[in-house]
Design an enzyme around this catalytic site. Sequence first.
Site, PDB file in Angstrom:
ATOM      1  N   HIS A  87      -1.039  -6.637   0.654  1.00 39.98           N
ATOM      2  CA  HIS A  87      -0.012  -6.429   1.680  1.00 39.98           C
ATOM      3  C   HIS A  87      -0.219  -7.444   2.799  1.00 39.98           C
ATOM      4  CE1 HIS A  87      -0.407  -2.629  -0.502  1.00 39.98           C
ATOM      5  NE2 HIS A  87       0.857  -2.412  -0.196  1.00 39.98           N
ATOM      6  N   ASP A 142       3.160  -7.126  -0.722  1.00 40.00           N
ATOM      7  CA  ASP A 142       4.244  -6.193  -0.413  1.00 40.00           C
ATOM      8  C   ASP A 142       4.412  -6.003   1.095  1.00 40.00           C
ATOM      9  OD1 ASP A 142       4.113  -5.912  -3.118  1.00 40.00           O
ATOM     10  OD2 ASP A 142       3.896  -3.728  -3.127  1.00 40.00           O
TER      11      ASP A 142
HETATM   12 NI    NI Z   1       5.028  -1.021  -0.018  1.00 40.32          NI
END
Ligand code: NI
Length: 440
Positions: free
Chosen positions: A185, A42
């Site tokens: 991430h 993400d």
């Molecule tokens: Ni996020």
Amino acid sequence: MKKLLLLVVTVLLMVMVAAAPLSAEEITPDATGSKLIALTFDDGPGKYTDQLLDAFAEKDVKATFFVVGSNAARYPDIIRRQYNEGHQIANHTWNHPQLTSLSVARIQNELYSTEDAIDNALGFDIGRLMLRPPYGAHNATVRSAANVPIIYWSVDTLDWKNRNATTVKNRIINGASDGAIILLHDIHSTTVQGTIAAIDELKNQGFTFVTVAELFSRKGITMENGVLYKSAPANGVDLGPVDPYAYDETRLHEHWGYEYICYAKDNGLMIGLSEDKFGPNYPMTRAMFATVLSRLSGESMSGYENPFTDVPAGEWYTDAISWAAAKGVVNGHGDGTFAPDDEVTREESAVMIANFLRYYGMDNSNEVLVSFSDQDKISSWAAKSVTIVVNKGIMNGVGNNVFDPQGTATRAQAATLLTKVHKLMQNTPAMLHTIAAESE
Ligand code: NI
């Protein structure tokens, strides 16, 4: 009579069972113990994403990137690379708001603007993208406004909190299971290092790294819009690799290249891979491109000498490539080879088209130099041709003033180029005159 009725009922039941869609439970798990896992990233792209992509390319790992639209607009070259290297690009909104506090219009604006940024980076319409809502925040309004599959996760590595590569690595490995979706991430260097460190061990444990779309597809599950998915079933099922170029041709009219595909087919510029299959997303090879371009001439292709050592006699493309070599439309690689099965790059197709136009007497003497932001990546032997085809309106950049010279062309993209060349010829009487004279 009773026996007959029983028979009828039995047959009916058998037909109904046969017609029912296969559910994952009914598919026999394969004996290889294959395990599928989806790594998802993400908040990117970011400055460490390329490092991750380098490792994925080397280790043959496919992953899913839930990108933030504002970052996609900032790093279009990374988006293009993710797409070209077979990763899935998905939506994490434009600027990461809590969607549950927004109106339907604002939710959709977050999603559509991100999809537009991806389209701009790729130079074509990729279509709707799966959504991971920021913070995992969703409700019925968000799910219905999004109208795409909503992707949650089954393992939260908390990599944003614990910025330690070893911790990230261990959490990936400890959380791994068949069907798992791992949350990471790619904006953190420690996440990139930890992920790379986990790959080999998971491979040794029998895991295959797939995109989210491929995970569900290989598990035999059809994903639905507005439905939340946290993981795929851990049932050992693996229907096997899906064809990454496959396209559902009952929806061909929704393909971005539909208009050009129809034109190319209707005018005999390209034919389908089979009667009902055009294969718009399949790569175009050098042999295919040279052949269809040569066909535009309408000239007889027979009787020309084949100058290439790797173009065998009697192939479907041999005569066309020999014609194209004789007319200076193709040059090969300068060492006597043509590499017919290599995917044609954008700059190679530009050179073939420019040569083709030159053969038909199109005046290229007063070309105004065009310049792209990746001009230095355009090979010296292709620079003039790129200028010609861009000035003639046949090729464009892929967006953001990028030409992407080594990018490859799909059949839909080739149909677009050939349509434009054909229309240019129709609108240039001198070219048609030359062609008519030569084909007599
Ligand atoms: Ni996020």
